[in-house]
Write a protein that holds these residues in place. Sequence first.
Motif, mmCIF file in Angstrom:
data_model
loop_
_atom_site.group_PDB
_atom_site.id
_atom_site.type_symbol
_atom_site.label_atom_id
_atom_site.label_comp_id
_atom_site.label_asym_id
_atom_site.label_seq_id
_atom_site.Cartn_x
_atom_site.Cartn_y
_atom_site.Cartn_z
ATOM 1 N N GLY A 138 0.779 -1.227 0.000
ATOM 2 C CA GLY A 138 0.000 0.000 0.000
ATOM 3 C C GLY A 138 0.809 1.275 0.000
ATOM 4 N N VAL A 139 2.152 1.192 0.022
ATOM 5 C CA VAL A 139 3.006 2.374 0.095
ATOM 6 C C VAL A 139 3.653 2.612 -1.264
ATOM 7 N N TYR A 140 3.565 3.860 -1.741
ATOM 8 C CA TYR A 140 4.059 4.189 -3.067
ATOM 9 C C TYR A 140 4.975 5.411 -3.002
ATOM 10 N N SER A 141 6.019 5.399 -3.847
ATOM 11 C CA SER A 141 6.917 6.547 -3.950
ATOM 12 C C SER A 141 7.678 6.432 -5.258
ATOM 13 N N ASN A 142 7.978 7.579 -5.878
ATOM 14 C CA ASN A 142 8.787 7.581 -7.101
ATOM 15 C C ASN A 142 9.942 8.573 -6.982
ATOM 16 N N ASN A 143 10.445 8.747 -5.760
ATOM 17 C CA ASN A 143 11.513 9.708 -5.530
ATOM 18 C C ASN A 143 12.468 9.160 -4.485
ATOM 19 N N GLU A 144 13.605 8.641 -4.935
ATOM 20 C CA GLU A 144 14.557 8.036 -4.002
ATOM 21 C C GLU A 144 15.300 9.065 -3.167
ATOM 22 N N LEU A 145 15.247 10.342 -3.567
ATOM 23 C CA LEU A 145 15.908 11.384 -2.785
ATOM 24 C C LEU A 145 15.036 11.906 -1.660
ATOM 25 N N SER A 146 13.794 11.442 -1.589
ATOM 26 C CA SER A 146 12.855 11.964 -0.606
ATOM 27 C C SER A 146 12.492 10.887 0.406
ATOM 28 N N THR A 147 12.162 11.327 1.625
ATOM 29 C CA THR A 147 11.651 10.415 2.641
ATOM 30 C C THR A 147 10.128 10.388 2.650
ATOM 31 N N THR A 148 9.497 11.112 1.731
ATOM 32 C CA THR A 148 8.041 11.133 1.669
ATOM 33 C C THR A 148 7.517 9.879 0.979
ATOM 34 N N TYR A 149 6.283 9.535 1.294
ATOM 35 C CA TYR A 149 5.643 8.381 0.674
ATOM 36 C C TYR A 149 4.136 8.583 0.703
ATOM 37 N N ALA A 150 3.453 7.959 -0.257
ATOM 38 C CA ALA A 150 1.990 8.016 -0.336
ATOM 39 C C ALA A 150 1.442 6.641 0.015
ATOM 40 N N VAL A 151 0.336 6.621 0.757
ATOM 41 C CA VAL A 151 -0.240 5.366 1.231
ATOM 42 C C VAL A 151 -1.696 5.271 0.775
ATOM 43 N N ARG A 152 -1.974 4.273 -0.026
ATOM 44 C CA ARG A 152 -3.339 3.949 -0.455
ATOM 45 C C ARG A 152 -4.114 5.166 -0.929
ATOM 46 N N GLY A 153 -3.512 5.896 -1.864
ATOM 47 C CA GLY A 153 -4.192 7.017 -2.482
ATOM 48 C C GLY A 153 -4.057 8.329 -1.760
ATOM 49 N N GLY A 154 -3.476 8.356 -0.569
ATOM 50 C CA GLY A 154 -3.282 9.609 0.154
ATOM 51 C C GLY A 154 -2.015 10.307 -0.300
ATOM 52 N N ASN A 155 -1.882 11.588 0.066
ATOM 53 C CA ASN A 155 -0.649 12.290 -0.277
ATOM 54 C C ASN A 155 0.292 12.319 0.927
ATOM 55 N N TYR A 156 1.414 13.031 0.784
ATOM 56 C CA TYR A 156 2.449 13.022 1.816
ATOM 57 C C TYR A 156 1.978 13.659 3.119
ATOM 58 N N ASP A 157 0.997 14.575 3.039
ATOM 59 C CA ASP A 157 0.513 15.259 4.234
ATOM 60 C C ASP A 157 -0.532 14.448 4.992
ATOM 61 N N GLU A 158 -0.862 13.262 4.518
ATOM 62 C CA GLU A 158 -1.911 12.464 5.142
ATOM 63 C C GLU A 158 -1.353 11.309 5.969
ATOM 64 N N ASN A 159 -0.063 11.385 6.289
ATOM 65 C CA ASN A 159 0.585 10.340 7.076
ATOM 66 C C ASN A 159 0.975 10.872 8.451
ATOM 67 N N LEU A 160 0.673 10.094 9.476
ATOM 68 C CA LEU A 160 1.059 10.429 10.843
ATOM 69 C C LEU A 160 2.389 9.766 11.181
ATOM 70 N N VAL A 161 3.238 10.485 11.902
ATOM 71 C CA VAL A 161 4.495 9.923 12.397
ATOM 72 C C VAL A 161 4.601 10.246 13.881
ATOM 73 N N TYR A 162 4.777 9.200 14.702
ATOM 74 C CA TYR A 162 4.967 9.362 16.149
ATOM 75 C C TYR A 162 6.337 8.812 16.536
ATOM 76 N N VAL A 163 6.999 9.508 17.434
ATOM 77 C CA VAL A 163 8.206 9.005 18.082
ATOM 78 C C VAL A 163 7.970 9.075 19.584
ATOM 79 N N ASN A 164 7.957 7.924 20.233
ATOM 80 C CA ASN A 164 7.651 7.843 21.672
ATOM 81 C C ASN A 164 6.315 8.516 21.998
ATOM 82 N N GLU A 165 5.310 8.266 21.147
ATOM 83 C CA GLU A 165 3.943 8.781 21.311
ATOM 84 C C GLU A 165 3.830 10.281 21.058
#
Length: 822
Positions: free
Chosen positions: A149-176
Amino acid sequence: MYKKSQPFYIVVCLFLVSFVWAQKARVKGIVLNEQNQPIANVTVASLSGNTVTNNNGFYSIEIDANRDVTIVFSHISYKKSTYTVHLKPNEDFEWHPKLNTKEDTIEVIVITSKNKKKIDGGTSVSPVVIRRIPGANAGIENIIKTLPGVYSNNELSTTYAVRGGNYDENLVYVNEIEVYRPFLVRSGQQEGLSFTNTDLVENVDFYAGGFQAKYGDKLASVLDISYRNPKSFKAGLEASLLGGSIFAEGVSANQKWSNVTGVRYRNNSLLVKSQEVQTNYRPSFLDVQSLFNFRPSTKWNWSFLGSIAQNNYNYIPTSRQTNFGTISDPIALLITYDGQEKDKYQTYFGALKAVFEPNSSTKIKYIASAYHTVEQEYYDILAQYRLGEVDSNIGSETFGDVVYSRGIGSQLNHARNNLDALIVSNEVKGQHKLNKGNQLEWSFKHTLEDIRDRVVEWEVVDSAGFSLPNPDLDYINDQPYNPYTGPLAPYQNVRATHQTRINRLLGYLNWNHEGKWGAHTYYINAGVRSQSWQVFSDGNTGANQMTFSPRLQFVFRPKWEKDMVFRFSTGMYNQPPFYRELRRFDGSINENVKEQKSIHFVFGHDYSFTMWTRPFKLVSELYYKSISDVNTYTIDNVRIRYRANNEATAYVYGFDARLNGEFVPGVESWFTVGFLKTEENQNDRGFIARPTDQRLKFAVLFQDYMPNIPAVKMYLNLVYNTGLPGGSPSYADVYNYQLRLKDYRRADIGFSYVFKDAKLGYEKKWLNAFSELTLGFEIYNMFNNQNSITNTWVRDVYTKSQYGVPNYMTTRTFNIKLTARL
């Protein structure tokens, strides 16, 4: 808002300290096998309760103090071990038991389905795999891109799209704690480093959809990361042609204090200089992260996570030549550049976390965090281009050279963009075990976002001596037959200055239940999230908006001979707008942008089995999303520009499957396939492909070693994605242009020689100081595929045609990497 919330926090603190402390102690450590390797999924039990070791073999169990307590360590593949301890109140005792292999042979190994990750639909990734798998931008995101479900076409970027969403639609937590990306980054090569430091990671869990209510208000995915709480002194370093990192961790003599600190430096020159644009490139990406833990007793645990990052991107392009067209009609674009770009991204992050456990069934947490980013994006770049025909006659003295010019022109881009953002949040959350099989989780959170933004961007385009006006202007251009009488305006022009504040109140309530249906087991997770927010921008006040997101998961694990789990998830996943989603194409702010609403339906199936007497698992999911109040956007490299109008509806459906296991004994690999389709309907004009409509995906992450020379290891990271929409000009009407980029194909491979690890090298005295020492050789883009991220549009004055010239990504590149750990 802060003054009003102070009494609430005071009441909570008084509530916490009012608990009566019981006489408890704690035993913790790492369970090892005969080769001193950590063992996961070991059951650690006493009369006071039980726990299970994590992927790194770590356990922590609370026991009664001032009495003899028997602790039992058991695992299906090892002999049971029993130990008796007698501890004082609030004492922390560290014990690392060693389990021996059972004497009787187990012919069939069954992977159980009782662990949390299989129940809630998440995917766990080992930190060891993350460190070892090669990639142009190695790290957690490098591995995430190979998951279903994860898609990306840019190896220089850490961004990724998940199941039709864009890069701003992903949550990232570190230690909650939720973390954020820089705002102004518009190119993957400007990113440098992602927030997550791989050297500090203990656990990584990824959810591609249908996640629980305890995770925040985004539409697509959750990446949940936990940093280590050190148990002993360790240190390590990694050095390569792309940069390096170093970390150190340790604990105090009384085991109450611990710290892990990491420093990273990255330089993308090796990768960028492999592109077609010849540059004088001086990047500098540096960050420092540190996690402090203080556990004064078994009841309390305090921690502080701090990070400082500075990314300087200095870019001076000189020339470029891109060949395209067909074999019979080859065309080349030659560009000479003048000017430069200077970008700076400075981020400061700090978070304080307090955990109070009055008893074994209650846990209260307080989390306060602050994120501050100061960013600037300055550039003046003049590009003078020539579009010509290439001599394709083999044997000609001018073979491969441009022999005839079809068109000439120039383009001047200017920007003076500045942004200063401060995000402060305070959260109180609780976890309660009500009775057998029931657990309740809740949270209340307040967030204040303060953004000061100035955007000044303009572009002037000249073709064959004629300055092209803004395509959005209402004019008729029939030059050179008649003079142009329209207004003089840049081809594109955005100017705006804003000061914006957003107040948010968030909360959730989550219920977990485990029950029996005859001999079968089922799990239910039901919850609801709510958020209230209001936008204040430049003296204007937006409406006070509120959203509710009910969510449900049902998991059924039948007691069959075959180990299977069936999952169904559904719910509302609403995304209130962040600052970037409020800003229109022309730079103005819409304070009343609504939340995007999505309904998820996810059907999942896990099948664990053995093949070649080794464990394997097949995970498959079928999903559908119905999305309303869509905030439409365009993507240019990694920059997303929103229309801020909620003018569309959309849908997403697809299927993902992942087979992982020990294809080679002792190391994990996996194969991933996926199909996705997503379309949107803007103002009832009909459905068209969304910018993230990347239909097919195939990925392989494979690890191997030479049986006769086990010190030689191989790692393969292969990704294939069909082309994304995005080949049309940024100013074009998406209903008139539905061009797609070419398919994305990339394979990165790495070879390493292991001088010492958990199994090898112990007989060599000169390696006594190391726990791991490896030297690796990596090849990025092994097959030298030409992948493009966008198109540059140039005009042919003679044929009045436009050509989309691909902006190619990196070519084949070689790297050397040294890894050492004490």
